[in-house]
Design a protein around this motif. Structure first.
Motif, PDB file in Angstrom:
ATOM      1  N   ILE A   1     -39.773  18.013   3.033  1.00 18.10           N
ATOM      2  CA  ILE A   1     -39.470  16.634   2.643  1.00 18.10           C
ATOM      3  C   ILE A   1     -38.394  16.102   3.578  1.00 18.10           C
ATOM      4  CG2 ILE A   1     -38.695  15.123   0.784  1.00 18.10           C
ATOM      5  CD1 ILE A   1     -39.599  17.315  -1.190  1.00 18.10           C
ATOM      6  N   THR A   2     -38.718  15.085   4.345  1.00 16.78           N
ATOM      7  CA  THR A   2     -37.802  14.583   5.367  1.00 16.78           C
ATOM      8  C   THR A   2     -37.822  13.061   5.433  1.00 16.78           C
ATOM      9  OG1 THR A   2     -39.575  14.929   6.993  1.00 16.78           O
ATOM     10  CG2 THR A   2     -37.887  16.632   6.850  1.00 16.78           C
ATOM     11  N   ASN A   3     -36.692  12.492   5.841  1.00 15.82           N
ATOM     12  CA  ASN A   3     -36.573  11.075   6.183  1.00 15.82           C
ATOM     13  C   ASN A   3     -36.940  10.144   5.020  1.00 15.82           C
ATOM     14  OD1 ASN A   3     -35.812  11.454   9.033  1.00 15.82           O
ATOM     15  ND2 ASN A   3     -37.887  12.277   9.240  1.00 15.82           N
ATOM     16  N   LEU A   4     -36.133  10.204   3.984  1.00 14.41           N
ATOM     17  CA  LEU A   4     -36.255   9.290   2.854  1.00 14.41           C
ATOM     18  C   LEU A   4     -35.142   8.255   2.969  1.00 14.41           C
ATOM     19  CD1 LEU A   4     -36.886  11.778  -0.125  1.00 14.41           C
ATOM     20  CD2 LEU A   4     -38.501  10.930   1.593  1.00 14.41           C
ATOM     21  N   LYS A   5     -35.494   6.981   2.937  1.00 18.33           N
ATOM     22  CA  LYS A   5     -34.515   5.928   3.196  1.00 18.33           C
ATOM     23  C   LYS A   5     -34.569   4.864   2.108  1.00 18.33           C
ATOM     24  CE  LYS A   5     -33.248   2.428   6.661  1.00 18.33           C
ATOM     25  NZ  LYS A   5     -33.607   1.827   7.972  1.00 18.33           N
TER      26      LYS A   5
END
Length: 645
Positions: free
Chosen positions: A539-543
């Motif tokens: 799980i990567t790059n949640l903005k």
């Protein structure tokens, strides 16, 4: 009169069905082909076992008019199966329109995408705002749920259903696949794209496998807000009132308006939006400023809850996150496997719609839509002039329609098996004020709901709750952005009463979770006795600029028996244990969860929080998400949300 095109379609469809009936499951002669021509009149209903495959790229666009020469009224009702008068569609099941391209209401059905795609056309996606490309039942809601009584005889849910790729489930104004009370569902090697709400959403599913699916993006060119759907759903009520009570009128905003005036203005607005969006993709602010102010979607993504995969217990997932696992096993999902899927480039925002509360009741129309008197996006009143220190009704086309229909319902002038009215809560006090007869009226607002007054929970990419036994393994979630603003504060008299007990005062409008499980447990069946598992996910790059919480994995509610192993979570590369940001968390385990084991080879770059939580209101009842009927404080006339009546 049907066109030649439609007559040909009917002949081909009849031939298809006759062949299907003659050969049972179709195994002996191979899977039956589905072509565009089978969809020209509307939803393809599969009501017997069989094997099917797409033999066309299907674009679902069931209408029989020439839009270039059509009147405003013809445009406004172009996709309405009731207006079309096709008797093969049950008036109750299809009262809100063609809710699916394919409705599977039989057991033992398999569909191969066969390298093809199936999607809504842009026209239908605009004019039918509740839709699933494939619905796994005879109606979109179970009995006694939804803004309408969809089930009059038998609710038929598909069991032993299989959808296989390669191929694409494309444009949808709501879901790719949706269902209730299904058993043994397998979805594999499918690309889901351009959905607005979610790729797959299943309530009370026993046995589910979603495997090797690719989600390259959700829809990023949504032209309208939920207020446009409210306009569409009020149209048939006004049309019926106009036909049965010509000349009916009431004072609205200091002007006497007839039902003909309100109806014509409404269908004019709908037609103007249709023409603008088909020509330019957006509503023209210069030529149609009123329509632009009411309906334009500034972010071009869905203005409500956003998911990739949603698994939930009995009934629609419209309340808060699950509190406590039900003791009724028939109301729980079970044996769920979400494995080796890839989701990326997901964008969403939630529009908080402040619900007006009058005489202790939220004011919503006959289809459950909130009467909107405040725009939280630009923080201005809608249909109200407050400049004199008093609140004077000025109205707009939506509010005029909703209030006129509400008054007609009170007078017993509306309501039949199609135009049901039991959800309507527009009350005498609000009507009196709109007619100019109560200068002392002051609006009070209930916060933390969307345009249908569903509880705002932020966005979750993989959400599983009310579930016994699940496996979430090997999935990747990357590049998710939430565009929601901060919540409205000063105008809130109180908050949505359907939120979970620990979240009653929480304002999660911009919050984002990669994986969330709530009110879940270990497996509990004869075949095994083992913990549920969340493992090997990336799980990567949640903005989300306005979020209070961005969590890679969130364990909520009274949950127990979950192993968390070998996951990599890096929600924001600029945030780490050495450079913390309190809103970013790799893993959160809330205190009500027990027997949660997160010890094996996880890498949570933003760390892990085992939270201590106390109920915000110890006197508040724990409300399961499907809103049973508690005694006491009622939010709606039918208890719970309008979709749970």
């Amino acid at each position: 009169m049907p066109t030649m095109k439609h007559a040909f379609a009917a002949t081909v469809a009849a031939s298809f069905l006759a062949t299907y009936t003659a050969h049972g499951k179709g195994i002996g002669r191979g899977a039956q082909c589905l072509y565009n021509v089978h969809f020209i009149d509307g939803t393809v209903i599969i009501n017997k076992p069989g094997a099917y495959k797409l033999c066309d790229d299907i674009v679902f666009c069931p209408h029989n008019i020439d839009f270039r020469s059509a009147s405003d009224e013809q445009i406004a009702e172009a996709f309405d199966p009731i207006a079309q008068g096709n008797d093969k569609y049950n008036n109750n099941e299809y009262a809100l329109g063609f809710f699916a391209a394919i409705a599977v209401q039989a057991n033992d059905v398999s569909i191969s995408l066969n390298g093809h795609s199936i999607s809504q056309c842009r026209e239908h996606a605009l004019m039918q705002r509740f839709f699933a490309v494939i619905e796994l039942a005879s109606s979109p809601f179970i009995r006694s749920a939804g803004p309408h009584n969809f089930v009059t005889t038998e609710f038929k849910a598909a069991k032993n259903f299989k959808l296989t790729g390669p191929g694409t489930v494309g444009l949808s104004s709501h879901h790719g696949i949706h269902g209730n009370d299904n058993e043994n569902v397998q979805i594999s090697d499918v690309t889901f794209k351009d959905f607005e709400v979610g790729a797959v959403s299943l309530n009370n599913v026993k046995g589910l496998e979603i495997k090797n699916c690719d989600i390259p993006n959700n829809r990023h060119d949504v032209p309208v807000l939920g207020s446009f759907s409210a306009a569409l759903k009020m149209r048939p009520y006004l049309k019926h009132l106009k036909a049965t009570n010509p000349g009916y009128s009431m004072t609205l905003g200091g002007i006497v308006k007839s039902v003909e005036d309100v109806y014509n203005t409404l269908v004019g607005h709908i037609a103007n939006v249709y023409k603008d969006v088909m020509d330019d993709g957006i509503i023209n602010a210069t030529t149609h400023p009123d329509e632009y102010r009411l309906y334009n979607n500034p972010h071009q993504v869905i203005d409500g809850p956003c998911y990739v995969f949603l698994v939930h217990g009995k009934g629609p997932a419209i309340g808060g996150f699950g509190d406590v696992l039900s003791t009724d096993a028939s109301a729980l999902s079970a044996d769920v496997s979400i494995v080796d899927n890839k989701a990326q480039n997901i964008r969403c925002f939630t529009d908080e719609v402040l619900a007006t509360v009058v005489d202790a009741r939220v004011q919503n129309d006959a289809r459950g839509a909130i009467l909107q008197f405040y725009n939280s996006l630009n923080q201005t009143y809608i249909g109200i002039n407050e400049s004199s220190g008093k609140y004077t009704y000025t109205g707009n086309v939506n509010l005029d329609a909703q209030i006129m229909v509400g008054k007609a319902i009170q007078q017993g002038l509306l309501g039949d098996n199609i135009l049901q009215t039991n959800v309507n809560s527009v009350g005498p006090s609000l009507i009196k004020w709109a007619e100019g007869n109560d200068p002392s009226f002051t609006p009070k607002f209930r916060c933390n709901g969307d345009s249908m007054h569903h509880v705002i929970k932020g966005s979750v990419m993989i959400r599983v709750e009310d579930c016994q036994g699940f496996k979430i393994h090997g999935n990747s979630i990357d590049q998710v952005e939430i565009l929601s603003h901060s919540p409205v504060d000063l105008l809130c008299a109180d908050f949505h009463k359907g939120a979970s007990s620990v979240d009653y005062y929480a304002r999660m409008i911009a919050d984002l979770r990669g994986i969330s499980v709530a009110a879940v447990s270990a497996y509990n069946d004869d075949r095994r006795d083992s913990n549920s598992i969340i493992s090997h996910n990336i799980i990567t790059n949640l903005k989300s600029e306005s979020a209070k919480l961005i969590a890679g994995i969130d364990i909520q509610g009274v949950s127990e028996g979950v192993d968390i192993e070998d996951n990599y979570v890096n929600v924001d590369p600029s945030v780490s244990r050495d450079a913390p940001d309190e809103k970013c968390i790799g893993l959160r385990i809330r205190r009500n969860a027990t027997a949660i084991f997160a010890n094996l080879n996880n890498n949570f770059v933003q760390g892990m929080v085992d939270e201590v939580i106390k109920s915000s209101d110890s006197s508040r009842k724990l409300l399961p998400e499907y809103h049973p009927r508690p005694a006491g404080d009622l939010e709606w006339p039918n208890n719970g949300c309008p979709f749970g009546h």
